[in-house]
Motif scaffolding. Structure first.
Motif, PDB file in Angstrom:
ATOM      1  N   LEU A 150       0.857  -1.188   0.000  1.00 35.84           N
ATOM      2  CA  LEU A 150       0.000   0.000   0.000  1.00 35.84           C
ATOM      3  C   LEU A 150       0.891   1.236   0.000  1.00 35.84           C
ATOM      4  O   LEU A 150       2.016   1.203   0.527  1.00 35.84           O
ATOM      5  CB  LEU A 150      -0.890   0.017   1.238  1.00 35.84           C
ATOM      6  N   ALA A 151       0.356   2.314  -0.555  1.00 36.63           N
ATOM      7  CA  ALA A 151       1.140   3.546  -0.646  1.00 36.63           C
ATOM      8  C   ALA A 151       1.214   4.234   0.710  1.00 36.63           C
ATOM      9  O   ALA A 151       0.225   4.332   1.431  1.00 36.63           O
ATOM     10  CB  ALA A 151       0.504   4.479  -1.672  1.00 36.63           C
ATOM     11  N   VAL A 152       2.415   4.689   1.025  1.00 39.17           N
ATOM     12  CA  VAL A 152       2.629   5.555   2.187  1.00 39.17           C
ATOM     13  C   VAL A 152       3.519   6.686   1.680  1.00 39.17           C
ATOM     14  O   VAL A 152       4.705   6.476   1.424  1.00 39.17           O
ATOM     15  CB  VAL A 152       3.330   4.812   3.341  1.00 39.17           C
ATOM     16  N   GLY A 153       2.933   7.847   1.472  1.00 33.07           N
ATOM     17  CA  GLY A 153       3.691   8.929   0.842  1.00 33.07           C
ATOM     18  C   GLY A 153       4.103   8.497  -0.558  1.00 33.07           C
ATOM     19  O   GLY A 153       3.293   7.966  -1.319  1.00 33.07           O
ATOM     20  N   ASP A 154       5.382   8.669  -0.882  1.00 34.30           N
ATOM     21  CA  ASP A 154       5.880   8.283  -2.210  1.00 34.30           C
ATOM     22  C   ASP A 154       6.351   6.834  -2.235  1.00 34.30           C
ATOM     23  O   ASP A 154       6.843   6.357  -3.251  1.00 34.30           O
ATOM     24  CB  ASP A 154       7.063   9.184  -2.618  1.00 34.30           C
ATOM     25  N   ASP A 155       6.252   6.157  -1.113  1.00 30.73           N
ATOM     26  CA  ASP A 155       6.773   4.798  -1.022  1.00 30.73           C
ATOM     27  C   ASP A 155       5.629   3.802  -0.914  1.00 30.73           C
ATOM     28  O   ASP A 155       4.468   4.182  -0.787  1.00 30.73           O
ATOM     29  CB  ASP A 155       7.667   4.673   0.221  1.00 30.73           C
ATOM     30  N   ARG A 156       5.976   2.522  -0.917  1.00 29.05           N
ATOM     31  CA  ARG A 156       4.967   1.488  -0.731  1.00 29.05           C
ATOM     32  C   ARG A 156       5.494   0.480   0.283  1.00 29.05           C
ATOM     33  O   ARG A 156       6.686   0.175   0.301  1.00 29.05           O
ATOM     34  CB  ARG A 156       4.646   0.775  -2.058  1.00 29.05           C
ATOM     35  N   TYR A 157       4.595  -0.043   1.105  1.00 23.72           N
ATOM     36  CA  TYR A 157       5.005  -0.971   2.164  1.00 23.72           C
ATOM     37  C   TYR A 157       4.138  -2.212   2.171  1.00 23.72           C
ATOM     38  O   TYR A 157       2.942  -2.162   1.884  1.00 23.72           O
ATOM     39  CB  TYR A 157       4.898  -0.308   3.540  1.00 23.72           C
ATOM     40  N   GLU A 158       4.765  -3.324   2.553  1.00 24.88           N
ATOM     41  CA  GLU A 158       4.059  -4.588   2.741  1.00 24.88           C
ATOM     42  C   GLU A 158       3.267  -4.534   4.052  1.00 24.88           C
ATOM     43  O   GLU A 158       3.661  -3.810   4.990  1.00 24.88           O
ATOM     44  CB  GLU A 158       5.088  -5.726   2.852  1.00 24.88           C
ATOM     45  N   PRO A 159       2.208  -5.345   4.171  1.00 27.86           N
ATOM     46  CA  PRO A 159       1.444  -5.355   5.424  1.00 27.86           C
ATOM     47  C   PRO A 159       2.298  -5.629   6.668  1.00 27.86           C
ATOM     48  O   PRO A 159       2.055  -5.053   7.722  1.00 27.86           O
ATOM     49  CB  PRO A 159       0.416  -6.470   5.208  1.00 27.86           C
ATOM     50  N   ASN A 160       3.303  -6.511   6.560  1.00 31.19           N
ATOM     51  CA  ASN A 160       4.086  -6.815   7.771  1.00 31.19           C
ATOM     52  C   ASN A 160       4.773  -5.569   8.321  1.00 31.19           C
ATOM     53  O   ASN A 160       4.928  -5.420   9.531  1.00 31.19           O
ATOM     54  CB  ASN A 160       5.084  -7.962   7.536  1.00 31.19           C
TER      55      ASN A 160
ATOM     56  N   PHE B 232       1.815  -3.152   9.726  1.00 28.73           N
ATOM     57  CA  PHE B 232       1.297  -3.532  11.046  1.00 28.73           C
ATOM     58  C   PHE B 232       2.160  -2.953  12.178  1.00 28.73           C
ATOM     59  O   PHE B 232       1.704  -2.843  13.310  1.00 28.73           O
ATOM     60  CB  PHE B 232       1.206  -5.057  11.183  1.00 28.73           C
ATOM     61  N   ARG B 233       3.391  -2.618  11.859  1.00 32.67           N
ATOM     62  CA  ARG B 233       4.247  -1.979  12.876  1.00 32.67           C
ATOM     63  C   ARG B 233       4.098  -0.463  12.868  1.00 32.67           C
ATOM     64  O   ARG B 233       4.572   0.218  13.767  1.00 32.67           O
ATOM     65  CB  ARG B 233       5.718  -2.357  12.633  1.00 32.67           C
ATOM     66  N   MET B 234       3.465   0.066  11.797  1.00 29.53           N
ATOM     67  CA  MET B 234       3.364   1.526  11.656  1.00 29.53           C
ATOM     68  C   MET B 234       1.982   2.071  12.006  1.00 29.53           C
ATOM     69  O   MET B 234       1.844   3.189  12.485  1.00 29.53           O
ATOM     70  CB  MET B 234       3.662   1.912  10.199  1.00 29.53           C
ATOM     71  N   TRP B 235       0.939   1.282  11.701  1.00 28.92           N
ATOM     72  CA  TRP B 235      -0.437   1.760  11.842  1.00 28.92           C
ATOM     73  C   TRP B 235      -1.188   0.869  12.828  1.00 28.92           C
ATOM     74  O   TRP B 235      -0.797  -0.281  13.044  1.00 28.92           O
ATOM     75  CB  TRP B 235      -1.189   1.686  10.492  1.00 28.92           C
ATOM     76  N   PRO B 236      -2.328   1.357  13.345  1.00 23.84           N
ATOM     77  CA  PRO B 236      -3.179   0.460  14.145  1.00 23.84           C
ATOM     78  C   PRO B 236      -3.594  -0.752  13.315  1.00 23.84           C
ATOM     79  O   PRO B 236      -3.828  -0.639  12.106  1.00 23.84           O
ATOM     80  CB  PRO B 236      -4.391   1.332  14.484  1.00 23.84           C
ATOM     81  N   THR B 237      -3.677  -1.891  13.976  1.00 22.58           N
ATOM     82  CA  THR B 237      -3.896  -3.163  13.288  1.00 22.58           C
ATOM     83  C   THR B 237      -5.114  -3.135  12.356  1.00 22.58           C
ATOM     84  O   THR B 237      -5.029  -3.520  11.184  1.00 22.58           O
ATOM     85  CB  THR B 237      -4.090  -4.276  14.341  1.00 22.58           C
TER      86      THR B 237
ATOM     87  N   ALA C  32       0.379 -11.561   7.830  1.00 18.89           N
ATOM     88  CA  ALA C  32       1.245 -10.826   8.756  1.00 18.89           C
ATOM     89  C   ALA C  32       0.480 -10.356   9.992  1.00 18.89           C
ATOM     90  O   ALA C  32       0.996  -9.552  10.772  1.00 18.89           O
ATOM     91  CB  ALA C  32       1.842  -9.617   8.028  1.00 18.89           C
ATOM     92  N   TRP C  33      -0.741 -10.831  10.155  1.00 21.71           N
ATOM     93  CA  TRP C  33      -1.578 -10.407  11.284  1.00 21.71           C
ATOM     94  C   TRP C  33      -0.818 -10.632  12.602  1.00 21.71           C
ATOM     95  O   TRP C  33      -0.355 -11.747  12.874  1.00 21.71           O
ATOM     96  CB  TRP C  33      -2.882 -11.208  11.280  1.00 21.71           C
ATOM     97  N   PRO C  34      -0.697  -9.586  13.439  1.00 22.38           N
ATOM     98  CA  PRO C  34       0.142  -9.722  14.658  1.00 22.38           C
ATOM     99  C   PRO C  34      -0.623 -10.390  15.799  1.00 22.38           C
ATOM    100  O   PRO C  34      -0.956  -9.752  16.798  1.00 22.38           O
ATOM    101  CB  PRO C  34       0.496  -8.263  14.979  1.00 22.38           C
ATOM    102  N   SER C  35      -0.898 -11.675  15.661  1.00 26.64           N
ATOM    103  CA  SER C  35      -1.766 -12.362  16.634  1.00 26.64           C
ATOM    104  C   SER C  35      -1.153 -12.376  18.041  1.00 26.64           C
ATOM    105  O   SER C  35      -1.890 -12.380  19.026  1.00 26.64           O
ATOM    106  CB  SER C  35      -2.104 -13.767  16.164  1.00 26.64           C
ATOM    107  N   ALA C  36       0.162 -12.373  18.145  1.00 26.04           N
ATOM    108  CA  ALA C  36       0.778 -12.371  19.478  1.00 26.04           C
ATOM    109  C   ALA C  36       0.371 -11.113  20.245  1.00 26.04           C
ATOM    110  O   ALA C  36       0.192 -11.150  21.467  1.00 26.04           O
ATOM    111  CB  ALA C  36       2.298 -12.452  19.358  1.00 26.04           C
ATOM    112  N   ALA C  37       0.183 -10.033  19.524  1.00 27.60           N
ATOM    113  CA  ALA C  37      -0.146  -8.762  20.189  1.00 27.60           C
ATOM    114  C   ALA C  37      -1.647  -8.535  20.316  1.00 27.60           C
ATOM    115  O   ALA C  37      -2.111  -7.981  21.307  1.00 27.60           O
ATOM    116  CB  ALA C  37       0.486  -7.599  19.406  1.00 27.60           C
ATOM    117  N   VAL C  38      -2.416  -8.969  19.311  1.00 28.77           N
ATOM    118  CA  VAL C  38      -3.841  -8.584  19.296  1.00 28.77           C
ATOM    119  C   VAL C  38      -4.798  -9.776  19.296  1.00 28.77           C
ATOM    120  O   VAL C  38      -6.003  -9.594  19.212  1.00 28.77           O
ATOM    121  CB  VAL C  38      -4.153  -7.666  18.077  1.00 28.77           C
TER     122      VAL C  38
END
Ligand SMILES: [Fe+2]
Length: 202
Positions: free
Chosen positions: A75-85, A88-93, A126-132
């Motif tokens: 997904l786009a974040v600014g001019d860059d693109r990031y994988e879900p994994n 999940f460390r940058m945005w609320p789940t 990449a769902w962070p099941s350990a945390a949520v």
């Protein structure tokens, strides 16, 4: 992986070489000769086709393949693109899941190039099941259904990724008007073709 490490540029971006279409077609031709009892289609998985259509057209003529699978890995974040994994460390789940699912109708509207949509549950890997806690698709049912509706209305095919055969995917797909399903192992190497997952969703 070491061979992927060698494709990293100094900024940390992966720069793989262009697809060797002639080599691939030659390999498929040999397989067809060796296994005449099988119907073997050629194909590619094209990531983010609604964003990279022009760049891909400069690299490869997609019309030579029997099938083009479309996928959404980033997904786009600014001019860059990031994988879900990473997301999940940058945005609320929940925000990651909703953003992922809401991008699918935009991908359908933005590209005629792909026939099959791959692994609609990609972000779930990449769902962070350990945390949520464990992933529950019912929390995102409207998002999945909206994405499926867009795909079905455009006459696309939904891939069932055999790594995770969730029963709710074909059920919701059918209910949203989906007409066809394609099965994909997502095996990246031949020896994993028969690998199956033991994980179950209830
Ligand atoms: Fe993929």
């Amino acid at each position: 992986m070491p061979h992927q490490q060698s494709m990293l540029d100094p900024d940390g971006y992966l720069r793989p070489p262009p697809l060797d279409v002639d080599g691939y077609m030659g390999s498929i031709a040999r397989c067809r000769l060796r296994f005449p009892q099988l119907t073997i289609l050629t194909g590619v998985e094209f990531g983010q086709p609604h964003v990279f259509g022009r760049q891909a057209a400069q690299l490869v003529d997609l019309s030579v393949f029997d099938r083009v699978n479309g996928s959404l890995h980033t997904l786009a974040v600014g001019d860059d693109r990031y994988e879900p994994n990473t997301l999940f460390r940058m945005w609320p789940t929940e925000e990651v899941m909703w953003a992922y699912l809401e991008e699918i109708p935009r991908m359908v509207a933005g590209s005629e190039e792909f026939e099959v949509f791959c692994h609609i549950d990609y972000a779930v890997r990449a769902w962070p099941s350990a945390a949520v806690g464990p992933f529950d698709p019912r929390r995102f049912e409207e998002g999945f259904r909206g994405a499926m509706r867009a795909l079905a209305q455009a006459g696309r095919v939904l891939e069932m990724n055999t790594r995770r055969l969730w029963p709710w995917i074909p059920q919701w797909w059918f209910e949203e008007g989906g007409q066809a399903i394609s099965f994909g192992s997502d095996a990246h190497v031949p020896k994993r073709l028969r690998a199956t997952s033991r994980r179950r969703w209830r």
